[in-house]
Design an enzyme around this catalytic site. Sequence first.
Site, mmCIF file in Angstrom:
data_model
loop_
_atom_site.group_PDB
_atom_site.id
_atom_site.type_symbol
_atom_site.label_atom_id
_atom_site.label_comp_id
_atom_site.label_asym_id
_atom_site.label_seq_id
_atom_site.Cartn_x
_atom_site.Cartn_y
_atom_site.Cartn_z
ATOM 1 N N GLU A 135 -6.194 6.795 -1.030
ATOM 2 C CA GLU A 135 -6.358 5.679 -0.106
ATOM 3 C C GLU A 135 -7.149 4.579 -1.188
ATOM 4 O O GLU A 135 -6.595 3.190 -1.311
ATOM 5 C CB GLU A 135 -7.159 5.775 0.973
ATOM 6 C CG GLU A 135 -6.388 6.484 2.013
ATOM 7 C CD GLU A 135 -5.116 6.159 2.413
ATOM 8 O OE1 GLU A 135 -4.894 4.926 2.818
ATOM 9 O OE2 GLU A 135 -4.044 6.739 2.124
ATOM 10 N N HIS B 277 1.544 4.266 -2.812
ATOM 11 C CA HIS B 277 1.626 5.778 -2.575
ATOM 12 C C HIS B 277 2.760 6.489 -3.429
ATOM 13 O O HIS B 277 2.577 7.577 -3.892
ATOM 14 C CB HIS B 277 1.450 6.077 -1.101
ATOM 15 C CG HIS B 277 0.265 5.980 -0.347
ATOM 16 N ND1 HIS B 277 -0.940 6.815 -0.861
ATOM 17 C CD2 HIS B 277 -0.138 5.402 0.775
ATOM 18 C CE1 HIS B 277 -1.757 6.432 -0.080
ATOM 19 N NE2 HIS B 277 -1.516 5.732 0.968
ATOM 20 N N ASP C 160 -4.901 1.181 -2.471
ATOM 21 C CA ASP C 160 -5.568 0.004 -2.070
ATOM 22 C C ASP C 160 -5.505 -0.852 -3.391
ATOM 23 O O ASP C 160 -5.322 -2.121 -3.364
ATOM 24 C CB ASP C 160 -6.663 -0.164 -1.292
ATOM 25 C CG ASP C 160 -6.967 0.637 0.042
ATOM 26 O OD1 ASP C 160 -5.968 0.377 0.615
ATOM 27 O OD2 ASP C 160 -7.902 0.804 0.296
ATOM 28 N N HIS D 42 0.822 -1.244 -0.048
ATOM 29 C CA HIS D 42 0.183 -0.097 0.078
ATOM 30 C C HIS D 42 0.862 1.318 0.091
ATOM 31 O O HIS D 42 0.556 2.129 -0.981
ATOM 32 C CB HIS D 42 -0.787 -0.015 1.157
ATOM 33 C CG HIS D 42 -1.911 1.203 1.308
ATOM 34 N ND1 HIS D 42 -3.170 1.306 0.812
ATOM 35 C CD2 HIS D 42 -1.763 2.473 1.779
ATOM 36 C CE1 HIS D 42 -3.625 2.593 1.157
ATOM 37 N NE2 HIS D 42 -2.852 3.223 1.897
ATOM 38 N N GLU D 43 2.000 1.305 0.857
ATOM 39 C CA GLU D 43 2.826 2.508 0.977
ATOM 40 C C GLU D 43 3.590 2.654 -0.442
ATOM 41 O O GLU D 43 3.752 3.903 -0.883
ATOM 42 C CB GLU D 43 3.723 2.321 2.123
ATOM 43 C CG GLU D 43 3.125 2.380 3.429
ATOM 44 C CD GLU D 43 2.105 3.685 3.634
ATOM 45 O OE1 GLU D 43 2.546 4.658 3.132
ATOM 46 O OE2 GLU D 43 1.148 3.404 4.256
#
Length: 488
Positions: A204, A143, A208, A139-140
Amino acid sequence: MKFSVKKPRILVSCALVALCAAGAANSMAQQNKNRLPEIGTSATSTLSLDKERIYGDAMMRQVRASMPLIQDPVLIEYINHLGNSLVRNAEDVNYQFDFFLVNNKEINAFAFFGGHIGVHSGLLTMADNESELASVLAHEIAHVTQRHLARKLEAQSKTMPWTLAGMVTGVLLALVNPEAGMAALSAANAAGAQAGINYTRSNEKEADRVGMSILVNSGFDPNGAPDFFKKMSAKYRYTSKPPAMLLTHPLPDSRITDSRNRAQAYPSRLLPASLEFELAKARLRARYQGDAKDNITNFKAELKREQFQYREAGEYGLALSYFANEEYSEAEVLLTGLLGKYPNNLFFVDAMTDTYLEQKKYSQALTMLERLNLLMPNNQVVTLNYANSAIYAGEYELATNLLQDFLILNPDHFIAYDLLTEVYRKQEKPSQMHASQAEVYALLGLYPKAIDELHTAYNFASEQTLMKKRIKARIVQFQERENQLKRL
């Protein structure tokens, strides 16, 4: 390797972040004619990739100086191996990623410019399996690859362009210190704040989706993501103070449902437990949490009840707890058995090295590490333990050669420079010692202190030596790095 970072006692401000903010504002003013797409990975109208790298480097130096990082070669090796196994299956990778651990029981993870990803130790200990941990890292990574931080700044600048500099500071603070960051962001007007919330939810959702793809393509169980979400939701549903991660990563019920639906689109994977993951959790418990005597009692009880996925993880945690309680012979007995099964396992090698050194069994440590150094040259766990053992044994030239060779390939390795400084101190080589200490300060973003150390090193160097020329060149480089931020 039991390592204690010798940081200067300083109060770190947000000066570097402010410099980054000023640079971002200037960049936006010059390029705001380029409209940012609402989806995708482009955010060049606010920040170029080169500037992101510069800001990321500056932020990482500040993080080293201000946060309680776990400077533990074994855990650093583990989290980077896991993280980079995910990066290999990501798209739009523009940086060499760096993963680091923060010694904090809060559940949190964050990413910022330049591919830097921080993970709180509390998150790792809360995860029940490696797929859950990998889902957070994926997930990071998403980003970063989707450039969400740069895109958020662009979105905020559309509603309040005159506060872009403050918004950069607030967003970056929110990543590293959510409560302080959210306070900074709350100063914005209501319309801008609502736009920021909506954009965060959009980020987000995209992270995801992209993160799930990375997770699955890397061979992990897709259910790791919804399982971890569900666990966090259940744990903090009725708490008045949510964990740091939920301040920057909102978790509404719809997000959990979306994650579960997304995971069901892929085949479920019943993966065996990861020994490395279990050892990492045991190491965090034994070395960074609780009291040594209590840990001995707890690990013994859990071993008796057969609570570990791998018994070896419980024995390893017990060995580390014995070591912390200065029961070195008991630790050695357990570690000897573990190394008999896994002679090249770096968790066990590291712990046995410390045990040998505390018992002054220097030759055993050096023999063990010499073999592994031939097998895994320039591996950070092996090299740093080998160099540290050489220092204990008084073999300073060996330690120097190992560290110098290692730093050629790893020029920003904080622990290696700290060890090299210690070697030079023991060798009574003041010029080299101060020059090495300057590198330590530079990695903390303390360029004035680094330059002062280099001037001292210059004064100790012999006349007309190559060392003096190198020191002068390094002073110029540090001055240029400091000025570079001011020019942005």
